[in-house]
Design a protein around this motif. Structure first.
Motif, PDB file in Angstrom:
ATOM      1  N   LEU A   2       0.724  -1.344   0.027  1.00  0.00           N
ATOM      2  CA  LEU A   2      -0.121  -0.073   0.060  1.00  0.00           C
ATOM      3  C   LEU A   2       0.945   1.385  -0.020  1.00  0.00           C
ATOM      4  CD1 LEU A   2      -2.845   1.512   0.186  1.00  0.00           C
ATOM      5  CD2 LEU A   2      -2.461   1.529   2.764  1.00  0.00           C
ATOM      6  N   PHE A   3       0.491   2.071  -0.839  1.00  0.00           N
ATOM      7  CA  PHE A   3       1.198   3.479  -0.801  1.00  0.00           C
ATOM      8  C   PHE A   3      -0.100   4.475  -0.667  1.00  0.00           C
ATOM      9  CE2 PHE A   3       2.808   7.079  -3.512  1.00  0.00           C
ATOM     10  CZ  PHE A   3       3.067   7.989  -2.518  1.00  0.00           C
ATOM     11  N   ASP A   4      -0.215   5.058   0.719  1.00  0.00           N
ATOM     12  CA  ASP A   4      -1.202   6.159   0.850  1.00  0.00           C
ATOM     13  C   ASP A   4      -0.750   7.347   0.802  1.00  0.00           C
ATOM     14  OD1 ASP A   4      -3.387   7.652   2.189  1.00  0.00           O
ATOM     15  OD2 ASP A   4      -3.895   5.788   3.394  1.00  0.00           O
ATOM     16  N   VAL A   5      -1.157   8.384  -0.005  1.00  0.00           N
ATOM     17  CA  VAL A   5      -0.459   9.734  -0.040  1.00  0.00           C
ATOM     18  C   VAL A   5      -0.662  10.660   1.025  1.00  0.00           C
ATOM     19  CG1 VAL A   5      -0.799   9.606  -2.506  1.00  0.00           C
ATOM     20  CG2 VAL A   5      -2.333  10.680  -1.151  1.00  0.00           C
ATOM     21  N   VAL A   6      -1.679   9.937   2.174  1.00  0.00           N
ATOM     22  CA  VAL A   6      -1.761  11.051   3.425  1.00  0.00           C
ATOM     23  C   VAL A   6      -0.628  10.951   4.155  1.00  0.00           C
ATOM     24  CG1 VAL A   6      -3.073  10.886   5.461  1.00  0.00           C
ATOM     25  CG2 VAL A   6      -4.480  10.454   3.333  1.00  0.00           C
ATOM     26  N   TYR A   7      -0.228  11.936   4.882  1.00  0.00           N
ATOM     27  CA  TYR A   7       1.164  11.828   5.618  1.00  0.00           C
ATOM     28  C   TYR A   7       0.571  12.536   6.989  1.00  0.00           C
ATOM     29  CZ  TYR A   7       1.551  17.209   4.629  1.00  0.00           C
ATOM     30  OH  TYR A   7       1.045  18.330   4.244  1.00  0.00           O
ATOM     31  N   ALA A   8      -0.392  12.875   7.209  1.00  0.00           N
ATOM     32  CA  ALA A   8      -0.888  13.264   8.671  1.00  0.00           C
ATOM     33  C   ALA A   8      -2.663  13.221   8.796  1.00  0.00           C
ATOM     34  CB  ALA A   8      -0.461  14.604   9.051  1.00  0.00           C
ATOM     35  N   PRO A   9      -2.978  12.640   9.625  1.00  0.00           N
ATOM     36  CA  PRO A   9      -2.248  11.902  10.803  1.00  0.00           C
ATOM     37  C   PRO A   9      -1.875  10.523  10.316  1.00  0.00           C
ATOM     38  CG  PRO A   9      -4.469  11.387  11.188  1.00  0.00           C
ATOM     39  CD  PRO A   9      -4.418  12.572   9.908  1.00  0.00           C
ATOM     40  N   TRP A  10      -0.757   9.969  10.765  1.00  0.00           N
ATOM     41  CA  TRP A  10      -0.005   8.716  10.181  1.00  0.00           C
ATOM     42  C   TRP A  10       0.367   7.999  11.280  1.00  0.00           C
ATOM     43  CZ3 TRP A  10      -0.030   6.480   5.676  1.00  0.00           C
ATOM     44  CH2 TRP A  10       0.912   5.516   5.536  1.00  0.00           C
ATOM     45  N   PRO A  11       0.321   6.522  11.441  1.00  0.00           N
ATOM     46  CA  PRO A  11      -0.411   5.777  10.214  1.00  0.00           C
ATOM     47  C   PRO A  11      -1.836   5.979  10.248  1.00  0.00           C
ATOM     48  CG  PRO A  11       0.260   4.297  12.002  1.00  0.00           C
ATOM     49  CD  PRO A  11       0.398   5.838  12.485  1.00  0.00           C
ATOM     50  N   THR A  12      -2.381   5.852   8.915  1.00  0.00           N
ATOM     51  CA  THR A  12      -3.702   5.626   8.815  1.00  0.00           C
ATOM     52  C   THR A  12      -4.209   4.287   9.190  1.00  0.00           C
ATOM     53  OG1 THR A  12      -3.687   4.849   6.564  1.00  0.00           O
ATOM     54  CG2 THR A  12      -3.779   7.324   6.827  1.00  0.00           C
ATOM     55  N   ALA A  13      -5.522   4.088   9.141  1.00  0.00           N
ATOM     56  CA  ALA A  13      -5.992   2.802   9.546  1.00  0.00           C
ATOM     57  C   ALA A  13      -5.769   1.721   8.473  1.00  0.00           C
ATOM     58  CB  ALA A  13      -7.489   2.821   9.970  1.00  0.00           C
ATOM     59  N   ALA A  14      -6.002   2.303   7.136  1.00  0.00           N
ATOM     60  CA  ALA A  14      -5.589   1.447   6.207  1.00  0.00           C
ATOM     61  C   ALA A  14      -4.184   1.064   6.257  1.00  0.00           C
ATOM     62  CB  ALA A  14      -5.894   2.066   5.015  1.00  0.00           C
ATOM     63  N   ALA A  15      -3.209   1.887   6.623  1.00  0.00           N
ATOM     64  CA  ALA A  15      -1.796   1.566   6.542  1.00  0.00           C
ATOM     65  C   ALA A  15      -1.602   0.517   7.766  1.00  0.00           C
ATOM     66  CB  ALA A  15      -0.829   2.668   6.810  1.00  0.00           C
ATOM     67  N   ARG A  16      -2.119   0.806   8.827  1.00  0.00           N
ATOM     68  CA  ARG A  16      -1.799  -0.238   9.975  1.00  0.00           C
ATOM     69  C   ARG A  16      -2.670  -1.802   9.515  1.00  0.00           C
ATOM     70  NH1 ARG A  16      -3.662   4.189  13.293  1.00  0.00           N
ATOM     71  NH2 ARG A  16      -5.966   3.363  13.019  1.00  0.00           N
TER      72      ARG A  16
END
Length: 277
Positions: free
Chosen positions: A208-222
């Protein structure tokens, strides 16, 4: 010399922190980097007011497409992608560049995701077009599936794909579960919008590459990280597109990437602490 980031809204931008860190590390004591709220209608008059001491501008939404109309010259990449995030003073006029593509490509390569065999992109905005160009640069040749909340509003990203010469398929985000048998999922969705898909992403095999940088980590990233998938956040993309901007604006080839990274990470940590206080 002067430079700045323009956009609306722009108060949250990390660009001043990143660029100022580069100037400090390079000893460019006569350089400064500011921040200005500016919408599409305001871009032309803003440019008209700038004197010769201005070297360049970083552009966020909604200015990336408007910049193409106002620039004296546009790079082939910016034209193909359909947006410019950088204006550099050259030959008495403004030249439009796109460093978002380099930001995406370097961020993925840095994480070891150099050449995915297939990919899905969530979202169909300007960032999605830069992602397509970056994936193509990394060597992806198979068609990319673009999943959009509104498939009727995918004209710009499909036009960019045609200019890039890369085939895309369009489907609804509601069908995400049918399209996750790929090496890489890229979310170009706004903050929080990808998190509702954490469960299907956790069950898939994709990085996964999620372009969001804040807040991090996102639920998807976790969720992806928890099952052993590789995850890339938006900060590395932001960092490396800024590195390319510093190179273009200052003419310095050896840009202090690690000094910029440290400054950006420190600022993000400070903001996270302040938000939790």
């Amino acid at each position: 010399m002067r430079a700045a980031v323009l956009g609306s809204p722009v108060a949250h931008s990390l660009s001043p922190v990143l660029h100022t860190a580069a100037y400090t590390a390079l000893g460019l004591d006569d350089w400064s980097y500011g921040l200005h709220e500016c919408d599409e209608e305001g871009l032309a008059p803003f440019l008209d007011r700038l004197g010769p001491e201005w070297a360049g501008l970083s552009l966020t939404m909604p200015l990336k497409r408007r910049a193409l109309d106002l620039a004296a010259a546009v790079t082939d990449l910016a034209r193909r992608v359909g947006g410019a995030n950088t204006l550099v003073r050259a030959d008495g006029g403004w030249h439009a560049h796109n460093t978002d593509v380099e930001g995406v490509a370097v961020a993925l390569a840095e994480a070891g995701i150099g050449a995915p065999r297939d990919a899905v992109v969530l979202g169909a905005g300007a960032t999605a077009a830069s992602v397509l160009a970056a994936l193509r640069r990394l060597g992806l040749t198979s068609p990319v599936t673009v999943l959009a909340r509104d498939t009727a509003r995918t004209g710009e990203v499909t036009a960019a794909a045609e200019r890039l010469g890369h085939p895309v398929r369009v489907a609804s985000l509601t069908e995400i579960g049918d399209h996750l048998d790929v090496d890489l999922v890229v979310s170009s969705l706004p903050s929080g919008a990808c998190d509702r898909y954490a469960e299907p992403l956790a069950a898939a095999r994709a990085d996964l590459f999620d372009v969001v940088y804040a807040p991090w980590p996102t639920a998807a990233a976790r969720a992806v990280s928890a099952r052993g998938g590789r995850v890339v956040g938006g900060f590395p993309m932001l960092l490396h597109q800024a590195v390319a901007q510093v190179r273009l604006m200052t003419g310095v080839e050896d840009v202090p990437v690690e000094a910029m990274r440290a400054a950006g990470e420190a600022e993000l940590a400070r903001r996270a602490t302040a938000a939790g206080a």
